[in-house]
Design a protein around this motif. Structure first.
Motif, PDB file in Angstrom:
ATOM      1  N   TYR A   1     -64.472 -21.866 -31.388  1.00 24.37           N
ATOM      2  CA  TYR A   1     -64.252 -23.193 -31.556  1.00 24.37           C
ATOM      3  C   TYR A   1     -65.366 -24.142 -32.373  1.00 24.37           C
ATOM      4  O   TYR A   1     -65.143 -24.884 -33.098  1.00 24.37           O
ATOM      5  CB  TYR A   1     -64.332 -23.995 -30.131  1.00 24.37           C
ATOM      6  N   THR A   2     -66.523 -23.490 -32.239  1.00 26.86           N
ATOM      7  CA  THR A   2     -67.548 -24.069 -33.085  1.00 26.86           C
ATOM      8  C   THR A   2     -67.548 -23.998 -34.457  1.00 26.86           C
ATOM      9  O   THR A   2     -67.361 -24.810 -35.285  1.00 26.86           O
ATOM     10  CB  THR A   2     -69.080 -23.493 -32.786  1.00 26.86           C
ATOM     11  N   ILE A   3     -67.003 -22.779 -34.890  1.00 27.50           N
ATOM     12  CA  ILE A   3     -66.767 -22.140 -36.242  1.00 27.50           C
ATOM     13  C   ILE A   3     -65.573 -23.235 -36.635  1.00 27.50           C
ATOM     14  O   ILE A   3     -65.498 -23.630 -37.821  1.00 27.50           O
ATOM     15  CB  ILE A   3     -66.457 -20.673 -36.343  1.00 27.50           C
ATOM     16  N   TRP A   4     -64.470 -23.105 -35.966  1.00 30.48           N
ATOM     17  CA  TRP A   4     -63.302 -23.893 -36.401  1.00 30.48           C
ATOM     18  C   TRP A   4     -63.470 -25.380 -36.618  1.00 30.48           C
ATOM     19  O   TRP A   4     -62.956 -25.902 -37.432  1.00 30.48           O
ATOM     20  CB  TRP A   4     -62.225 -23.806 -35.184  1.00 30.48           C
ATOM     21  N   TYR A   5     -64.316 -25.877 -35.793  1.00 30.49           N
ATOM     22  CA  TYR A   5     -64.504 -27.496 -35.807  1.00 30.49           C
ATOM     23  C   TYR A   5     -65.498 -27.666 -37.353  1.00 30.49           C
ATOM     24  O   TYR A   5     -65.302 -28.728 -37.817  1.00 30.49           O
ATOM     25  CB  TYR A   5     -65.249 -28.084 -34.538  1.00 30.49           C
ATOM     26  N   LEU A   6     -66.554 -26.648 -37.523  1.00 30.67           N
ATOM     27  CA  LEU A   6     -67.263 -26.935 -38.605  1.00 30.67           C
ATOM     28  C   LEU A   6     -66.216 -26.807 -39.824  1.00 30.67           C
ATOM     29  O   LEU A   6     -66.555 -27.501 -40.582  1.00 30.67           O
ATOM     30  CB  LEU A   6     -68.174 -25.944 -38.407  1.00 30.67           C
ATOM     31  N   LEU A   7     -65.479 -26.053 -39.835  1.00 26.81           N
ATOM     32  CA  LEU A   7     -64.581 -25.519 -40.936  1.00 26.81           C
ATOM     33  C   LEU A   7     -63.329 -26.566 -41.220  1.00 26.81           C
ATOM     34  O   LEU A   7     -63.010 -26.948 -42.411  1.00 26.81           O
ATOM     35  CB  LEU A   7     -64.049 -24.470 -40.664  1.00 26.81           C
ATOM     36  N   THR A   8     -62.854 -27.055 -40.128  1.00 23.23           N
ATOM     37  CA  THR A   8     -61.553 -27.990 -40.093  1.00 23.23           C
ATOM     38  C   THR A   8     -61.989 -29.206 -39.546  1.00 23.23           C
ATOM     39  O   THR A   8     -60.946 -30.159 -39.502  1.00 23.23           O
ATOM     40  CB  THR A   8     -60.287 -27.175 -39.603  1.00 23.23           C
ATOM     41  N   GLY A   9     -63.016 -29.466 -38.658  1.00 25.71           N
ATOM     42  CA  GLY A   9     -62.818 -30.690 -38.000  1.00 25.71           C
ATOM     43  C   GLY A   9     -62.005 -30.690 -36.890  1.00 25.71           C
ATOM     44  O   GLY A   9     -61.847 -31.787 -36.078  1.00 25.71           O
ATOM     45  N   GLY A  10     -61.571 -29.691 -36.185  1.00 27.17           N
ATOM     46  CA  GLY A  10     -60.821 -29.618 -34.946  1.00 27.17           C
ATOM     47  C   GLY A  10     -59.314 -29.569 -35.477  1.00 27.17           C
ATOM     48  O   GLY A  10     -58.652 -29.945 -34.424  1.00 27.17           O
ATOM     49  N   LEU A  11     -58.916 -29.140 -36.403  1.00 25.07           N
ATOM     50  CA  LEU A  11     -57.250 -28.837 -36.947  1.00 25.07           C
ATOM     51  C   LEU A  11     -56.664 -28.582 -35.756  1.00 25.07           C
ATOM     52  O   LEU A  11     -56.733 -27.301 -35.501  1.00 25.07           O
ATOM     53  CB  LEU A  11     -57.353 -28.749 -38.334  1.00 25.07           C
ATOM     54  N   GLY A  12     -55.571 -28.868 -35.250  1.00 19.70           N
ATOM     55  CA  GLY A  12     -54.724 -28.018 -34.239  1.00 19.70           C
ATOM     56  C   GLY A  12     -55.502 -28.137 -32.808  1.00 19.70           C
ATOM     57  O   GLY A  12     -54.792 -27.250 -32.157  1.00 19.70           O
ATOM     58  N   SER A  13     -56.371 -28.965 -32.724  1.00 19.40           N
ATOM     59  CA  SER A  13     -56.878 -28.843 -31.426  1.00 19.40           C
ATOM     60  C   SER A  13     -56.959 -30.078 -30.594  1.00 19.40           C
ATOM     61  O   SER A  13     -57.247 -31.108 -31.294  1.00 19.40           O
ATOM     62  CB  SER A  13     -58.162 -28.396 -31.381  1.00 19.40           C
ATOM     63  N   GLU A  14     -56.312 -30.118 -29.335  1.00 18.52           N
ATOM     64  CA  GLU A  14     -56.412 -31.442 -28.520  1.00 18.52           C
ATOM     65  C   GLU A  14     -57.107 -31.362 -27.438  1.00 18.52           C
ATOM     66  O   GLU A  14     -57.548 -30.559 -26.842  1.00 18.52           O
ATOM     67  CB  GLU A  14     -54.919 -31.572 -28.118  1.00 18.52           C
ATOM     68  N   PRO A  15     -57.506 -32.658 -26.925  1.00 20.32           N
ATOM     69  CA  PRO A  15     -58.595 -32.604 -25.635  1.00 20.32           C
ATOM     70  C   PRO A  15     -57.823 -32.078 -24.439  1.00 20.32           C
ATOM     71  O   PRO A  15     -58.742 -31.486 -23.749  1.00 20.32           O
ATOM     72  CB  PRO A  15     -58.308 -34.204 -25.737  1.00 20.32           C
ATOM     73  N   ASP A  16     -56.534 -31.907 -24.351  1.00 19.33           N
ATOM     74  CA  ASP A  16     -56.067 -31.278 -23.173  1.00 19.33           C
ATOM     75  C   ASP A  16     -55.714 -29.845 -23.648  1.00 19.33           C
ATOM     76  O   ASP A  16     -54.874 -29.106 -22.584  1.00 19.33           O
ATOM     77  CB  ASP A  16     -54.895 -31.945 -22.732  1.00 19.33           C
ATOM     78  N   PHE A  17     -56.245 -29.432 -24.675  1.00 19.86           N
ATOM     79  CA  PHE A  17     -56.105 -27.811 -25.219  1.00 19.86           C
ATOM     80  C   PHE A  17     -54.724 -27.595 -25.202  1.00 19.86           C
ATOM     81  O   PHE A  17     -54.247 -26.417 -24.879  1.00 19.86           O
ATOM     82  CB  PHE A  17     -56.899 -27.157 -24.086  1.00 19.86           C
ATOM     83  N   SER A  18     -53.836 -28.530 -25.815  1.00 21.21           N
ATOM     84  CA  SER A  18     -52.370 -28.182 -25.992  1.00 21.21           C
ATOM     85  C   SER A  18     -52.079 -27.968 -27.519  1.00 21.21           C
ATOM     86  O   SER A  18     -50.913 -27.933 -27.635  1.00 21.21           O
ATOM     87  CB  SER A  18     -51.357 -29.152 -25.415  1.00 21.21           C
ATOM     88  N   GLY A  19     -52.980 -28.087 -28.314  1.00 14.46           N
ATOM     89  CA  GLY A  19     -52.646 -27.984 -29.614  1.00 14.46           C
ATOM     90  C   GLY A  19     -52.478 -26.520 -30.208  1.00 14.46           C
ATOM     91  O   GLY A  19     -52.716 -25.604 -29.420  1.00 14.46           O
ATOM     92  N   PRO A  20     -51.903 -26.172 -31.191  1.00 17.56           N
ATOM     93  CA  PRO A  20     -51.502 -25.126 -31.790  1.00 17.56           C
ATOM     94  C   PRO A  20     -52.890 -23.955 -31.885  1.00 17.56           C
ATOM     95  O   PRO A  20     -52.707 -22.919 -31.376  1.00 17.56           O
ATOM     96  CB  PRO A  20     -50.938 -25.099 -33.032  1.00 17.56           C
ATOM     97  N   PHE A  21     -53.848 -24.397 -32.390  1.00 19.63           N
ATOM     98  CA  PHE A  21     -55.082 -23.685 -32.261  1.00 19.63           C
ATOM     99  C   PHE A  21     -55.583 -23.390 -30.872  1.00 19.63           C
ATOM    100  O   PHE A  21     -56.035 -22.311 -30.488  1.00 19.63           O
ATOM    101  CB  PHE A  21     -56.219 -24.205 -32.995  1.00 19.63           C
TER     102      PHE A  21
END
Length: 227
Positions: A172-192
């Motif tokens: 998650y740390t790497i993904w947020y650094l690279l994409t800003g959290g693309l595909g991630s939701e607060p309720d963890f329902s996003g595709p990522f």
């Protein structure tokens, strides 16, 4: 010269690991403090009023899992394993116990409370707990049977599974650094999030299986054949 370089590289990797692990450990013991407070349910969704068994299971899971992640790298250090055999065996027993407790506590919590990400996350995390629990049992079994090859293979599986909760956060740390959290939701329902439910342990188990199979083929090929 090669041995010296390998030791330096291994030492650097260990230093980097523990530097990245520090926030994880601080967070883990911080959550234990929250869980022991009177208003735990107001501070974290992991705890709920009137859910004594579930809250206790989560506290045990967090404590055992945090200590497990912090100790497991020491078990695979070649120098410690060869020079301090007694330490290796004692630490192995501690790690197996911690893995069994972590897996069992997690598998107790999920049916009682579920996870914030819903049924997919609950199923994925329960499967992870089952894999961790099974790997710990198999490591102990192979050691008792003096099956060195089996102990080595299951030890590798347990090593990567033990790092699972740390790897989950690293992803998650790497993904947020690279994409800003693309595909991630607060309720963890996003595709990522949905992919990540399995990505923190399944690919690593697959890689270990390929590595073990490759080593076994190489060993078999090296054996002398009968005339």
């Amino acid at each position: 010269m090669r041995t010296v370089k390998s030791r330096v590289v291994l030492g650097l990797l260990l230093v980097v690991f523990y530097l990245t692990l520090l926030p994880f450990v601080v967070h883990g013991f911080g959550m234990i403090r929250v869980g022991l407070s009177e208003d735990a349910a107001q501070q974290s969704y992991l705890f709920a009023d009137g859910q004594g068994v579930g809250n206790l299971a989560m506290l045990v899971h967090i404590f055992a899992g945090t200590v497990l992640v912090a100790l497991v790298p020491l078990q695979v250090l070649p120098g410690l394993r060869r020079k301090y055999t007694r330490f290796h065996r004692i630490l192995g027993r501690v790690l197996v116990t911690l893995a069994l407790i972590t897996g069992l506590a997690g598998m107790t919590y999920i049916p009682l409370r579920g996870t914030i990400g819903g049924s997919v996350m609950s199923a994925a995390f329960f499967l992870y707990g089952l894999c961790l629990f099974t790997a710990a049992l198999m490591v102990a079994r192979m050691a008792l049977n003096k099956d060195r090859a089996g102990h080595w293979a299951w030890g590798l599986r347990l090593f990567w599974l033990a790092l699972g909760s740390w790897l989950y956060r690293v992803h998650y740390t790497i993904w947020y650094l690279l994409t800003g959290g693309l595909g991630s939701e607060p309720d963890f329902s996003g595709p990522f999030d949905l992919v990540q439910n399995f990505a923190f342990y399944v690919p690593y188990l697959m890689a270990v299986q390929l590595w073990v199979a490759r080593k076994r083929r190489a060993h078999t090929g090296a054996l002398p054949t009968r005339p």
